[in-house]
Design a protein around this motif. Structure first.
Motif, PDB file in Angstrom:
ATOM      1  N   SER A  77       0.810  -1.214   0.000  1.00  0.00           N
ATOM      2  CA  SER A  77       0.000   0.000   0.000  1.00  0.00           C
ATOM      3  C   SER A  77       0.845   1.267   0.000  1.00  0.00           C
ATOM      4  O   SER A  77       0.313   2.352   0.165  1.00  0.00           O
ATOM      5  CB  SER A  77      -0.901  -0.011   1.224  1.00  0.00           C
ATOM      6  N   TRP A  78       2.161   1.151  -0.194  1.00  0.00           N
ATOM      7  CA  TRP A  78       3.001   2.331   0.003  1.00  0.00           C
ATOM      8  C   TRP A  78       2.665   3.474  -0.927  1.00  0.00           C
ATOM      9  O   TRP A  78       2.776   4.638  -0.571  1.00  0.00           O
ATOM     10  CB  TRP A  78       4.483   1.957  -0.100  1.00  0.00           C
ATOM     11  N   TRP A  79       2.202   3.140  -2.106  1.00  0.00           N
ATOM     12  CA  TRP A  79       1.919   4.164  -3.100  1.00  0.00           C
ATOM     13  C   TRP A  79       0.726   5.036  -2.693  1.00  0.00           C
ATOM     14  O   TRP A  79       0.535   6.126  -3.201  1.00  0.00           O
ATOM     15  CB  TRP A  79       1.684   3.486  -4.445  1.00  0.00           C
ATOM     16  N   SER A  80      -0.086   4.522  -1.767  1.00  0.00           N
ATOM     17  CA  SER A  80      -1.282   5.285  -1.394  1.00  0.00           C
ATOM     18  C   SER A  80      -0.959   6.426  -0.432  1.00  0.00           C
ATOM     19  O   SER A  80      -1.817   7.259  -0.146  1.00  0.00           O
ATOM     20  CB  SER A  80      -2.326   4.346  -0.783  1.00  0.00           C
ATOM     21  N   TYR A  81       0.256   6.467   0.070  1.00  0.00           N
ATOM     22  CA  TYR A  81       0.616   7.563   0.975  1.00  0.00           C
ATOM     23  C   TYR A  81       1.222   8.724   0.193  1.00  0.00           C
ATOM     24  O   TYR A  81       2.148   8.535  -0.606  1.00  0.00           O
ATOM     25  CB  TYR A  81       1.624   7.090   2.026  1.00  0.00           C
ATOM     26  N   LEU A 123      10.939  12.158   3.276  1.00  0.00           N
ATOM     27  CA  LEU A 123       9.515  11.829   3.454  1.00  0.00           C
ATOM     28  C   LEU A 123       8.679  13.028   3.911  1.00  0.00           C
ATOM     29  O   LEU A 123       7.472  12.912   4.062  1.00  0.00           O
ATOM     30  CB  LEU A 123       9.351  10.675   4.456  1.00  0.00           C
ATOM     31  N   THR A 124       9.325  14.160   4.140  1.00  0.00           N
ATOM     32  CA  THR A 124       8.546  15.301   4.617  1.00  0.00           C
ATOM     33  C   THR A 124       8.354  16.364   3.537  1.00  0.00           C
ATOM     34  O   THR A 124       7.957  17.484   3.824  1.00  0.00           O
ATOM     35  CB  THR A 124       9.246  15.968   5.817  1.00  0.00           C
ATOM     36  N   LEU A 125       8.662  16.011   2.288  1.00  0.00           N
ATOM     37  CA  LEU A 125       8.581  17.003   1.218  1.00  0.00           C
ATOM     38  C   LEU A 125       7.135  17.381   0.919  1.00  0.00           C
ATOM     39  O   LEU A 125       6.248  16.525   0.870  1.00  0.00           O
ATOM     40  CB  LEU A 125       9.232  16.456  -0.054  1.00  0.00           C
ATOM     41  N   THR A 126       6.910  18.670   0.692  1.00  0.00           N
ATOM     42  CA  THR A 126       5.573  19.145   0.334  1.00  0.00           C
ATOM     43  C   THR A 126       5.511  19.374  -1.177  1.00  0.00           C
ATOM     44  O   THR A 126       6.552  19.317  -1.862  1.00  0.00           O
ATOM     45  CB  THR A 126       5.277  20.481   1.025  1.00  0.00           C
ATOM     46  N   THR A 127       4.337  19.650  -1.675  1.00  0.00           N
ATOM     47  CA  THR A 127       4.185  19.921  -3.105  1.00  0.00           C
ATOM     48  C   THR A 127       5.012  21.143  -3.502  1.00  0.00           C
ATOM     49  O   THR A 127       5.618  21.177  -4.567  1.00  0.00           O
ATOM     50  CB  THR A 127       2.708  20.170  -3.447  1.00  0.00           C
ATOM     51  N   ALA A 128       5.033  22.140  -2.614  1.00  0.00           N
ATOM     52  CA  ALA A 128       5.806  23.352  -2.907  1.00  0.00           C
ATOM     53  C   ALA A 128       7.289  23.012  -3.076  1.00  0.00           C
ATOM     54  O   ALA A 128       7.963  23.531  -3.968  1.00  0.00           O
ATOM     55  CB  ALA A 128       5.624  24.370  -1.790  1.00  0.00           C
ATOM     56  N   TRP A 142      10.630   1.744  -1.753  1.00  0.00           N
ATOM     57  CA  TRP A 142       9.777   0.575  -1.517  1.00  0.00           C
ATOM     58  C   TRP A 142      10.314  -0.232  -0.335  1.00  0.00           C
ATOM     59  O   TRP A 142       9.571  -0.599   0.578  1.00  0.00           O
ATOM     60  CB  TRP A 142       9.721  -0.303  -2.779  1.00  0.00           C
ATOM     61  N   ALA A 143      11.609  -0.493  -0.347  1.00  0.00           N
ATOM     62  CA  ALA A 143      12.204  -1.314   0.713  1.00  0.00           C
ATOM     63  C   ALA A 143      12.067  -0.643   2.078  1.00  0.00           C
ATOM     64  O   ALA A 143      11.794  -1.309   3.087  1.00  0.00           O
ATOM     65  CB  ALA A 143      13.672  -1.592   0.394  1.00  0.00           C
ATOM     66  N   SER A 144      12.231   0.673   2.097  1.00  0.00           N
ATOM     67  CA  SER A 144      12.147   1.358   3.381  1.00  0.00           C
ATOM     68  C   SER A 144      10.733   1.263   3.953  1.00  0.00           C
ATOM     69  O   SER A 144      10.532   1.142   5.165  1.00  0.00           O
ATOM     70  CB  SER A 144      12.556   2.831   3.237  1.00  0.00           C
ATOM     71  N   PHE A 145       9.753   1.265   3.070  1.00  0.00           N
ATOM     72  CA  PHE A 145       8.367   1.128   3.527  1.00  0.00           C
ATOM     73  C   PHE A 145       8.111  -0.303   3.982  1.00  0.00           C
ATOM     74  O   PHE A 145       7.539  -0.557   5.046  1.00  0.00           O
ATOM     75  CB  PHE A 145       7.422   1.491   2.380  1.00  0.00           C
ATOM     76  N   THR A 162      12.317   0.966   7.472  1.00  0.00           N
ATOM     77  CA  THR A 162      13.636   1.542   7.767  1.00  0.00           C
ATOM     78  C   THR A 162      13.637   3.008   7.312  1.00  0.00           C
ATOM     79  O   THR A 162      12.745   3.430   6.571  1.00  0.00           O
ATOM     80  CB  THR A 162      14.752   0.789   7.010  1.00  0.00           C
ATOM     81  N   ALA A 163      14.662   3.758   7.734  1.00  0.00           N
ATOM     82  CA  ALA A 163      14.768   5.173   7.345  1.00  0.00           C
ATOM     83  C   ALA A 163      14.890   5.264   5.820  1.00  0.00           C
ATOM     84  O   ALA A 163      15.682   4.538   5.208  1.00  0.00           O
ATOM     85  CB  ALA A 163      15.972   5.805   8.012  1.00  0.00           C
ATOM     86  N   ALA A 164      14.091   6.144   5.200  1.00  0.00           N
ATOM     87  CA  ALA A 164      13.999   6.187   3.730  1.00  0.00           C
ATOM     88  C   ALA A 164      15.326   6.560   3.068  1.00  0.00           C
ATOM     89  O   ALA A 164      15.792   5.862   2.158  1.00  0.00           O
ATOM     90  CB  ALA A 164      12.909   7.169   3.305  1.00  0.00           C
ATOM     91  N   GLY A 165      15.947   7.664   3.530  1.00  0.00           N
ATOM     92  CA  GLY A 165      17.160   8.152   2.887  1.00  0.00           C
ATOM     93  C   GLY A 165      18.269   7.110   2.831  1.00  0.00           C
ATOM     94  O   GLY A 165      18.736   6.741   1.744  1.00  0.00           O
ATOM     95  N   PRO A 166      18.678   6.583   4.006  1.00  0.00           N
ATOM     96  CA  PRO A 166      19.753   5.596   3.996  1.00  0.00           C
ATOM     97  C   PRO A 166      19.404   4.332   3.204  1.00  0.00           C
ATOM     98  O   PRO A 166      20.281   3.770   2.534  1.00  0.00           O
ATOM     99  CB  PRO A 166      19.927   5.259   5.478  1.00  0.00           C
TER     100      PRO A 166
END
Lengths: 280, 275
Positions: B11-15, B133-138, B243-246, B250-254
């Motif tokens: 379901s990761w794509w739904s976020y 993971l905290t990026l906004t549309t702006a 995908w793997a981080s979800f 685990t932390a997305a960046g690393p």
């Protein structure tokens, strides 16, 4: 055995219609006078070899002519029936500091030098044609799709020479063209150079530490030492001069190598490339 | 695409935050591929890393000046540092990596000293670590603008910089203003790194700048393929990493960086098999 010396007057006819001049040329960096009072005239179709011990300023001279470091005095090119200007320089660097994995083909090198269209947007047909033409002018095998990192020293030298000719320069600068090149590569390189001189009336300035090779291909020789030109003349005159001997420890007995066939130095440059032809 | 991603990755794509992160990677990969490839050619990978670390000092200067947002301070300091390192490289006889290393040490130390005064250091760490993971549309719009600017700049200067990275004397003999171009490129790399750090974090910026290009270098033959593969590897690392981080929480960046590292190993293997 003596080196295949020759006098320029009887073998290579220098057209003399255009001329590259260094007048009162000098380089001073950080208060140090590296070069001073250098006067050199270089006519079309003529090849001048600059020799000298390490540290004499050969590389400094090349870098100053290229504009990489500032110089005093003048550097001018006077084409046939036209005013003087700074010469268009074709430069063959001593070597490219490439790592063998560098993803760049010979064609990439030409495209980067000849066009603005970024390499990742594709390379136009005209660049390929121009590059092929440059190789043919040298009678060298066309190797456009080879990777730069995979070429032998001799092949890379030919590629750089071909590149230096597109577009056609007023003067060609060769920086130690035979360093890191095997014997067959060297003779092929000099064959290409001889052909160029013969057919295109190109003025060539070569910096070299290989005296034998320089003597066998150059019309004139200049000995650089103590920051200036100490002797200038035919290769025979310069190499037999006591100043050269004391500075370089040079002995007059030299190998006759590389063997440049006599007929490749035939004097038809005057007919094939008169002033009219050069105007285009 | 949506349905496919859902079946592959759950379901990761739904976020929205995952979609934003993926779009960020899609946007920065071509931009980083352009800069990263040339930077590796010019042996500037370490330089980019140093500029990234020096962002800490940028943050510190921002704090000292009482700026509400440190991004402009980071940018200004990085550009200043880029100019200093480049000029020092030209003037100094010291090896380039030593110059960069010592500049980085001093800059990082200065930043730490200023920020650690009064025990407030923890407050500033997020600025440096960033979070994809905290990026906004702006933020995404700004990344797109940055990407477009890079593309336009590259249209004019890519070939000239490419030739300069091969041999500067050769470039000079062909009428290319080598010095200005070297300085311009160094400043550009610094600006891009500085602008991306508050969004993506130091680790992700440097890894995405260098890893895909380094992997592409292992398999590409031409300059064109070098760029295209860099983009492709950036995208692949982003997709797999996110995908793997979800999936493994685990932390997305690393995780993304590790995915890039795996790709690099894979290309190394391909290269070894070819040889």
């Amino acid at each position: 055995m003596t080196a295949p010396f020759h006098e320029p007057a009887d073998e290579v006819r220098i057209c003399g219609a255009c001329c590259t001049r260094l007048v009162g040329f000098g380089v001073t960096i950080g208060g140090h006078r590296l070069l001073r009072d250098i006067h050199l005239h270089l006519h079309c179709g003529e090849m001048l070899a600059v020799i000298g011990p390490n540290g004499a300023g050969k590389t400094t001279l090349l870098r100053a002519i290229l504009g990489e470091i500032p110089h005093t005095g003048q550097l001018t090119f006077t084409p046939f029936r036209a005013g003087s200007r700074r010469p268009r320089i074709g430069y063959v660097p001593q070597r490219l500091d490439l790592d063998r994995s560098a993803p760049a083909t010979v064609l990439d090198l030409f495209a980067a030098a000849l066009t603005r269209r970024p390499l990742w947007l594709g390379i136009s047909r005209s660049v390929r044609t121009a590059a092929e033409g440059a190789f043919r002018r040298l009678s060298a095998p066309v190797m456009l799709d080879d990777r730069l990192g995979q070429l032998s020293g001799g092949q890379l030298q030919l590629v750089l020479l071909a590149l230096a000719l597109a577009p056609r320069p007023d003067i060609l600068l060769l920086d130690e063209p035979m360093s890191g090149v095997d014997e067959s590569g060297i003779s092929r390189f000099y064959e290409a150079i001889s052909k160029l001189r013969r057919e295109y009336d190109l003025a060539i300035l070569m910096v070299s530490h290989d005296l034998d090779a320089a003597a066998s291909v150059a019309d004139r020789m200049a000995l650089l030492g103590k920051g200036t030109i100490l002797r200038e003349g035919s290769p025979r005159e310069v190499l037999n001069d006591p100043a050269t001997r004391s500075l370089l420890g040079y002995r007059a007995e030299v190998r006759a190598w590389p063997a440049i066939p006599k007929e490749t130095r035939s004097p038809h440059s005057a007919e094939s490339g008169g002033p009219e032809k050069r105007k285009q | 695409m949506n349905a496919w991603l859902s079946t592959v990755g759950g379901s990761w794509w739904s976020y929205a935050f995952m979609r934003h992160a993926l779009m960020a990677v899609m946007l920065v990969s071509p931009l980083f591929a352009l800069i990263g490839g040339l930077a590796i050619n010019h042996r500037m990978a370490f330089y980019a890393d140093a500029i990234g670390h020096a962002a800490l000092t940028g943050v510190a200067i921002g704090v000292l000046l009482g700026l509400p947002n440190p991004a402009s301070a980071i940018l200004a300091f990085s550009v200043l540092l880029a100019v200093l390192i480049t000029v020092f490289r030209w003037k100094s006889a010291a090896p380039t990596d030593a110059v960069i290393g010592l500049t980085m040490s001093i800059a990082v130390a200065a930043g730490l000293v200023i920020l650690s005064r009064g025990g407030q250091f923890g407050r500033y760490m997020p600025l440096l670590i960033g979070d994809i993971l905290t990026l906004t549309t702006a933020d995404l719009v700004l990344l797109a603008v940055l990407g477009l600017l890079t593309f336009l700049t590259a249209l004019c200067f890519f070939n000239a910089v490419f030739l300069t990275t091969l041999n500067s004397s050769l470039a000079l003999s062909r009428g290319i203003p080598v010095r200005s171009l070297e300085l311009g490129f160094a400043v550009f790399v610094a600006a891009v790194v500085a602008l991306c750090i508050p969004w993506l974090g130091l680790l992700v910026v440097n890894a995405l700048l260098i890893l895909p290009a380094a992997a592409a270098r292992n398999v590409a033959r031409s300059a064109g393929a070098y760029f295209l593969l860099s983009v492709l590897f950036g995208w692949t690392a982003g997709l797999i990493g996110l995908w793997a981080s979800f999936r493994f929480d685990t932390a997305a960046g690393p995780t993304l960086v590790l995915a890039g590292g795996l790709l690099y190993l894979l290309t190394l293997l391909i290269r070894a098999l070819r040889a």
